[in-house]
Write an enzyme that holds these catalytic residues in place. Structure first.
Site, short mmCIF file in Angstrom:
data_model
loop_
_atom_site.label_atom_id
_atom_site.label_comp_id
_atom_site.label_asym_id
_atom_site.label_seq_id
_atom_site.Cartn_x
_atom_site.Cartn_y
_atom_site.Cartn_z
N SER A 1 -11.04 -1.28 3.22
CA SER A 1 -10.21 -1.28 4.56
C SER A 1 -9.94 -0.09 5.13
O SER A 1 -9.47 0.76 4.31
CB SER A 1 -9.09 -1.88 3.96
OG SER A 1 -9.21 -3.32 3.63
N ARG B 1 0.86 -1.27 0.04
CA ARG B 1 0.00 0.10 -0.13
C ARG B 1 0.85 1.25 -0.03
O ARG B 1 0.72 2.32 0.70
CB ARG B 1 -0.94 0.12 1.27
CG ARG B 1 -1.80 -1.15 1.17
CD ARG B 1 -3.12 -0.82 0.28
NE ARG B 1 -4.10 -1.72 0.31
CZ ARG B 1 -4.32 -2.86 -0.28
NH1 ARG B 1 -3.34 -3.45 -1.09
NH2 ARG B 1 -5.35 -3.65 0.04
N GLU C 1 -5.47 3.18 6.50
CA GLU C 1 -5.14 2.81 5.11
C GLU C 1 -5.59 4.02 4.14
O GLU C 1 -4.81 4.16 2.98
CB GLU C 1 -5.96 1.60 4.79
CG GLU C 1 -5.24 0.83 3.45
CD GLU C 1 -5.93 1.23 2.05
OE1 GLU C 1 -5.55 0.91 1.17
OE2 GLU C 1 -7.10 1.82 2.23
N1 EPU Z 1 -10.97 -11.22 9.45
C1 EPU Z 1 -11.67 -11.51 10.72
N2 EPU Z 1 -12.77 -10.52 11.13
C2 EPU Z 1 -13.16 -9.65 10.19
C3 EPU Z 1 -12.40 -9.19 8.85
C4 EPU Z 1 -11.46 -10.14 8.76
O1 EPU Z 1 -11.45 -12.26 11.26
O2 EPU Z 1 -13.90 -8.91 10.63
C5 EPU Z 1 -9.83 -12.10 9.09
C6 EPU Z 1 -10.59 -13.06 8.00
O3 EPU Z 1 -11.24 -14.04 8.10
C7 EPU Z 1 -9.05 -13.34 7.28
C8 EPU Z 1 -8.31 -12.27 7.69
O4 EPU Z 1 -8.92 -11.35 8.54
O5 EPU Z 1 -8.81 -14.45 7.87
C9 EPU Z 1 -7.95 -11.30 6.37
O6 EPU Z 1 -9.23 -10.79 5.91
P1 EPU Z 1 -9.56 -10.56 4.40
O7 EPU Z 1 -9.40 -11.81 3.57
O8 EPU Z 1 -10.97 -10.10 4.14
O9 EPU Z 1 -8.59 -9.48 3.69
P2 EPU Z 1 -7.97 -8.26 4.73
O10 EPU Z 1 -6.50 -8.60 5.24
O11 EPU Z 1 -9.20 -7.88 5.78
C10 EPU Z 1 -7.09 -7.11 2.74
C11 EPU Z 1 -7.11 -5.84 1.93
C12 EPU Z 1 -8.37 -5.79 1.07
C13 EPU Z 1 -8.22 -6.69 0.15
C14 EPU Z 1 -8.41 -7.98 0.58
C15 EPU Z 1 -8.34 -9.29 -0.05
C16 EPU Z 1 -5.73 -4.35 3.10
C17 EPU Z 1 -5.76 -3.28 4.19
N3 EPU Z 1 -6.90 -4.96 2.73
O12 EPU Z 1 -8.17 -7.31 3.32
O13 EPU Z 1 -8.09 -4.39 0.24
O14 EPU Z 1 -9.34 -6.66 -0.61
O15 EPU Z 1 -7.11 -8.40 1.56
O16 EPU Z 1 -7.05 -9.46 -0.50
O17 EPU Z 1 -4.62 -5.06 2.84
C18 EPU Z 1 -8.70 -2.20 0.77
O18 EPU Z 1 -7.37 -1.78 0.50
O19 EPU Z 1 -9.48 -1.05 0.71
C19 EPU Z 1 -9.05 -3.49 0.51
C20 EPU Z 1 -10.70 -3.74 0.45
#
Ligand code: EPU
Length: 344
Positions: free
Chosen positions: A238, A165, A334
């Site tokens: 995010s 990012r 972010e």
């Molecule tokens: N999780 C939880 N509870 C929640 C949310 C997430 O336990 O309320 C856990 C999920 O179960 C999973 C882990 O956290 O094991 C990661 O969650 P997820 O796969 O949804 O991805 P993320 O890390 O929350 C990142 C990016 C997103 C991108 C997704 C998919 C960042 C800050 N965010 O989210 O990007 O779409 O991965 O690759 O790196 C954005 O930048 O705005 C964005 C949406």
């Protein structure tokens, strides 16, 4: 097409978090020549701010004297050569329209980044990423107008200094205006994203070798369960970055809090899902005045309507403070918080 100037535009209508005061003037440029004309006319002490799709910015609720510049260059061109296929898109093109175009053209590289709101020009700035793919993996060059030297420059992938990012463009604010981005894509069979949820999606449907359309459909479906549609719910996706911490600290935390999402990054570092940190505090679905935490994803803050910067900051501070207190981890936001100083 000549430049377009609009007066008294509420910034809340130009950003998906729907916050902000009124912009005195918003100018849209439709060609690189327009940009040269604009900067030829602009007084040297006039502040300006480039706004893309507005899907990752938080405006303060003050009226804006700075000139808001929007890049409306949308052309997409494809260049085939012996070394591969390079697709170049104008900074003002819709990101997802570009992804859809590449999928239809049978070009692989962007399909895992389907359904991300915003414009092409924003993608290199924060090195947009999802489902194991980042734009840095395909970007070959970024074309920009250098407002200091008043000339167009090309940044190679290395010169963009991409990181999670992050890129050089975040560190030289208000100098370069991105006009086009070139991505190197391939006609080879796409690799299915190795990401929790994606392989399960294909297994469930009996798809052994997903094609570009299958991958795009899967990502659109999976994102839809976790991220609100900005057309209906005001958010910036995010709200916090996923912190990278020492592996040893992550192991201790995982022992104590088994539901935390922890992923390996290297031999010594681990990434912790910021959403899981907030989720385990039980904050999912909670409301704090006009700000709420999205019931399907604790990493998403929602403006329920009329939220102020002060209100938002209070919630951000409360989340950051409690995560630090409970887990010893410092969260960082972010989206880009635009300072009052930049706009007034
Ligand atoms: N999780 C939880 N509870 C929640 C949310 C997430 O336990 O309320 C856990 C999920 O179960 C999973 C882990 O956290 O094991 C990661 O969650 P997820 O796969 O949804 O991805 P993320 O890390 O929350 C990142 C990016 C997103 C991108 C997704 C998919 C960042 C800050 N965010 O989210 O990007 O779409 O991965 O690759 O790196 C954005 O930048 O705005 C964005 C949406």
């Amino acid at each position: 097409m000549a430049l377009r100037i609009e007066h008294s535009v509420p910034l809340s209508t130009l950003s998906t978090f729907r916050m902000g005061g009124v912009a005195k003037e918003v100018v849209t440029i439709f060609s690189e020549d327009d940009l040269v004309t604009l900067f030829g006319l602009l007084k040297t002490d006039r502040k300006w701010f480039v706004l893309g799709g507005g899907s990752n910015v938080i405006f303060p609720d003050v009226d804006c004297d700075a000139l808001i510049i929007r890049v409306g260059i949308e052309a997409i061109t494809v260049d085939e050569s012996d070394t591969g296929t390079v697709v170049t898109a104008g900074a003002g093109a819709s990101w997802d329209a570009l992804v859809a175009f590449t999928v239809t053209a049978g070009l692989s590289g962007l399909e895992a980044l389907s359904a991300i709101p915003g414009s092409v020009g924003a993608t290199p700035i924060q090195n947009v990423g999802a489902y194991g793919c980042e734009v840095k993996d395909t970007i070959v060059s970024v074309r920009a107008f250098d407002t200091v030297q008043k000339e167009f420059v090309e940044f190679s992938n290395t010169e963009c200094q991409f990181a999670y990012r992050d890129s050089v463009f975040k560190h030289v604010a208000n100098r370069y205006i991105i006009t086009a981005v070139s991505y190197k894509l391939t006609k080879e069979k796409p690799k299915s994203p190795q990401y929790p949820g994606v392989s399960e999606y294909f297994e469930k449907r009996g798809i052994a070798e997903p094609d570009l359309y299958d991958i795009r459909s899967a990502i659109i479906a999976i994102r839809g369960t976790k991220l609100p549609d900005p057309a209906h719910i005001a958010s910036v996706g995010s709200f916090f970055k996923n912190p990278i911490i020492e592996k040893s600290q992550a192991e201790l935390l995982k022992e104590k809090y088994p539901t935390l999402a922890v992923f390996p990054v290297s031999d010594s570092l681990s990434k912790v899902g910021a959403g899981s940190l907030i989720d385990t505090m039980g904050w999912k679905g909670k409301s704090f005045g006009s700000i709420s935490i999205y019931p399907h994803n604790a990493l998403v803050l929602v403006n329920e309507g009329g939220a102020t910067k002060t209100e938002l900051q209070k919630v951000v501070d409360a989340i950051t403070f409690t995560v630090k207190e409970k887990y010893g981890i410092e969260l960082s936001v972010e989206p880009e918080f635009v300072s009052e100083e930049l706009l007034t």
